[in-house]
Design an enzyme around this catalytic site. Structure first.
Site, PDB file in Angstrom:
ATOM      1  N   CYS A  56       8.325   4.242 -12.382  1.00 44.72           N
ATOM      2  CA  CYS A  56       8.634   5.298 -13.182  1.00 44.72           C
ATOM      3  C   CYS A  56      10.046   5.975 -12.957  1.00 44.72           C
ATOM      4  O   CYS A  56      10.981   5.252 -13.105  1.00 44.72           O
ATOM      5  CB  CYS A  56       7.425   6.417 -13.227  1.00 44.72           C
ATOM      6  SG  CYS A  56       7.473   7.645 -14.717  1.00 44.72           S
TER       7      CYS A  56
ATOM      8  N   LYS B 207       4.918   3.442  -4.145  1.00 42.24           N
ATOM      9  CA  LYS B 207       6.131   4.313  -4.668  1.00 42.24           C
ATOM     10  C   LYS B 207       6.701   5.170  -3.698  1.00 42.24           C
ATOM     11  O   LYS B 207       6.254   5.843  -2.842  1.00 42.24           O
ATOM     12  CB  LYS B 207       5.782   5.144  -5.972  1.00 42.24           C
ATOM     13  CG  LYS B 207       6.655   5.979  -6.636  1.00 42.24           C
ATOM     14  CD  LYS B 207       6.060   6.816  -7.851  1.00 42.24           C
ATOM     15  CE  LYS B 207       7.304   7.292  -8.762  1.00 42.24           C
ATOM     16  NZ  LYS B 207       6.753   8.244  -9.605  1.00 42.24           N
TER      17      LYS B 207
ATOM     18  N   GLU C 270       2.381   1.255 -14.812  1.00 42.56           N
ATOM     19  CA  GLU C 270       2.008   2.129 -13.832  1.00 42.56           C
ATOM     20  C   GLU C 270       0.663   2.726 -14.554  1.00 42.56           C
ATOM     21  O   GLU C 270       0.699   2.884 -15.719  1.00 42.56           O
ATOM     22  CB  GLU C 270       3.071   3.295 -13.680  1.00 42.56           C
ATOM     23  CG  GLU C 270       2.625   4.291 -12.853  1.00 42.56           C
ATOM     24  CD  GLU C 270       3.573   5.572 -13.134  1.00 42.56           C
ATOM     25  OE1 GLU C 270       3.699   6.453 -11.958  1.00 42.56           O
ATOM     26  OE2 GLU C 270       4.225   5.790 -14.094  1.00 42.56           O
TER      27      GLU C 270
END
Length: 548
Positions: free
Chosen positions: A417, A366, A306
């Site tokens: 994440c 995401k 990321e």
């Protein structure tokens, strides 16, 4: 304990308080209850601190059971409102140190606000445990209520924040195996059940001085037997599960992980966005040289983390050129973590499959941006508490598609994440056919704290839960390759450049946890809430009779 109180394993209720009487748990003078509160408060504090020690940073997972033990003993026989206080104290003692990494660069207010918010959930748990503490089989209901509380905390508000679940402490030991049968909720239940059974054993030992020794001894024996049986079941549960091999269970692919590192830690880690991109390009070019020289295997896919390109490569030709240079040199598709403009006023945290010669292909956006970190709801309201919210200059969009990507013949389940902490998001990529799981992350904003290790622990649970290898690739660490049994095969250091190349099996077997989905969590939640409803109903019936 008052003389004559029933033991946890006898199935009987104290005559001094009918079942479910949360308002009058024992015939004590009010002054005596107040006098008892300080030691109960101290016990709650000790329980919260013991639970912290079970998590990465201290890594003593066996101590996790002491948290439920201490809280159960602290609230035992208390009114619900006393349970609220004791649960809050326990929660603060746990979450304030556990989440200290959230305030490392933004100051204490966001950190303490989040810790208090999370602790409020454990205040509700404390009240519920107090209310059900006189029911028969109260250790069982108490353990189920832990799961119910975690289910609530993981969903509300703003999508929830299920960090610090009991199950995530179990990176070693027999209870970890239970993740393959019921996911993180079942592991949390097992931890809580061992803890509540230990509390029940201590209650029964106390009764030896005040009641008939026979029932007290039987209660102690039954509670201890149950506390031992749970990890034994976990030990047996390991037998049919995959081992630590990365290459067994399916056709293998060669996967490279690139940790390019960042110029510096902190909120301004990406002030030199081009430097971060160049670090990952150069690390990949070095790998290409090693492949050409025969020092490394030719990868089928290369993973970048990321934020490896916070310059939008769709709009910046120079960024695109550098990524293309890396993909062409290594001769394999590169999974790039990029910040992309749009849609509209938003930006998107996007994984891009960047092919040699042909350039960008499939993408994943995401699905669960982090509130107050990647977007700010009610910005003017939160600005009243901290101007740090304006560090989030533009809100991130929320993706709608599951992160399953075909990269160089490898079907990857991509999580970005903190998405790894959410059960449903992880389950979706495996249900979508992922042969391995990838966690792209950027932990540079948390410095040299325990955040990276805590996040890695979640990946270890996910590996066991779904029987898949998990590749964690971070800008600045910790990057890791986690085997299907949760062991860490490779691991980087914080704030160093590193490269891993591993043969990884692309598995397609289905664990029990994947088959049953969220059912264990809902069943256990219903079990705990059902016990609480029995208490409430009993109290209402008693009040009607008194009024009549």
């Amino acid at each position: 304990m008052p003389a004559g109180e029933s033991g946890p394993g006898t199935g009987t209720l104290p005559r001094s308080a009918p079942a479910g009487d949360a308002a009058a748990p024992a015939r004590e003078l009010p002054g005596r209850r107040v006098a008892h509160l300080p030691w109960r408060t101290l016990l709650a504090v000790c329980g919260g601190l013991a639970l912290v020690l079970a998590f990465p940073g201290h890594s003593l997972p066996a101590l996790a059971v002491l948290g439920p033990t201490a809280l159960s003993l602290a609230v035992r026989g208390q009114r619900a409102r006393s349970g609220l206080w004791l649960g809050l104290v326990f929660g603060l003692a746990f979450f304030v140190p556990l989440l200290s990494w959230t305030g490392i660069y933004v100051g204490p207010f966001p950190w303490l606000a989040l810790a208090v918010f999370e602790a409020l959930h454990l205040a509700l748990l404390g009240a519920a445990l107090a209310a059900t503490s006189r029911l028969p089989l109260w250790p069982l209901w108490g353990a189920a209520l832990w799961v119910a509380d975690e289910a609530l905390r993981g969903r509300f508000i703003l999508g929830g924040f299920p960090w610090g679940r009991l199950g995530f402490s179990q990176t070693e030991g027999p209870l970890l195996a239970l993740a393959a049968y019921g996911g993180v909720p079942l592991v949390s239940f097992a931890v809580a059940l061992v803890g509540t059974l230990l509390a029940a054993a201590l209650v029964s030992v106390h009764r030896l001085r005040h009641a008939d020794r026979g029932p007290a001894l039987r209660g102690t024996a039954l509670a201890l037997a149950g506390a031992v049986a749970v990890p034994l079941v976990g030990g047996v549960a390991w037998l049919p599960l995959p081992g630590s091999s990365l290459t067994e269970g399916g056709p293998t692919s060669t996967v490279a992980l690139i940790q390019g590192n960042v110029p510096r830690a902190g909120l301004e880690f990406n002030a030199q966005r081009r430097a971060v991109l160049d670090n990952h390009v150069e690390q990949t070019l070095d790998l290409a040289d090693d492949v050409a020289a025969g020092r490394q295997e030719q990868p089928d896919v290369v993973l970048w983390p990321e934020n490896s390109s916070d310059i939008d490569p769709y709009r910046n030709a120079d960024a695109a050129r550098r990524i293309q240079q890396a993909a062409d040199a290594i001769g394999a598709p590169v999974l790039v973590g990029a910040v992309v403009e749009g849609p509209g006023r938003f930006v998107s945290n996007t994984a891009i499959v960047w092919e040699p010669e042909t350039g960008p292909g499939e993408t994943y956006v995401k699905r669960h941006p982090v509130p107050l970190a990647e977007y700010v709801p009610a910005r003017s309201f939160f600005r009243f508490f901290s101007e740090k919210v304006d560090l989030v200059r533009r809100d991130f969009a929320k993706g709608s598609e599951v992160g399953v990507l075909d990269v160089g013949g490898v079907r990857l389940g991509d999580l970005i994440c903190f998405e790894v902490v959410y059960d449903g998001l992880t389950r979706d990529v495996v249900d979508g056919g992922a042969g391995m799981i990838v966690v792209q992350t950027n932990n540079a904003t948390f410095g040299y704290t325990d955040e990276s290790a805590q996040q890695l622990a979640m990946s270890r649970l996910r590996a066991v839960e779904f029987g898949r290898t998990v590749a964690v690739v971070a800008t600045s660490g910790i990057s890791a390759v986690v085997a299907p049994d949760g062991t860490v095969a490779r691991q980087s250091e914080l704030f160093t450049a590193d490269t891993f190349v591993e043969e990884i099996a692309q598995r397609d077997d289905v664990t029990v946890a994947q088959r049953v989905g969220a059912a264990p969590e809902w069943v256990l939640t219903a079990l705990g809430l059902g016990a609480l409803l029995v208490v409430v109903r009993s109290g209402l019936v008693r009040r009607r009779r008194t009024a009549a």
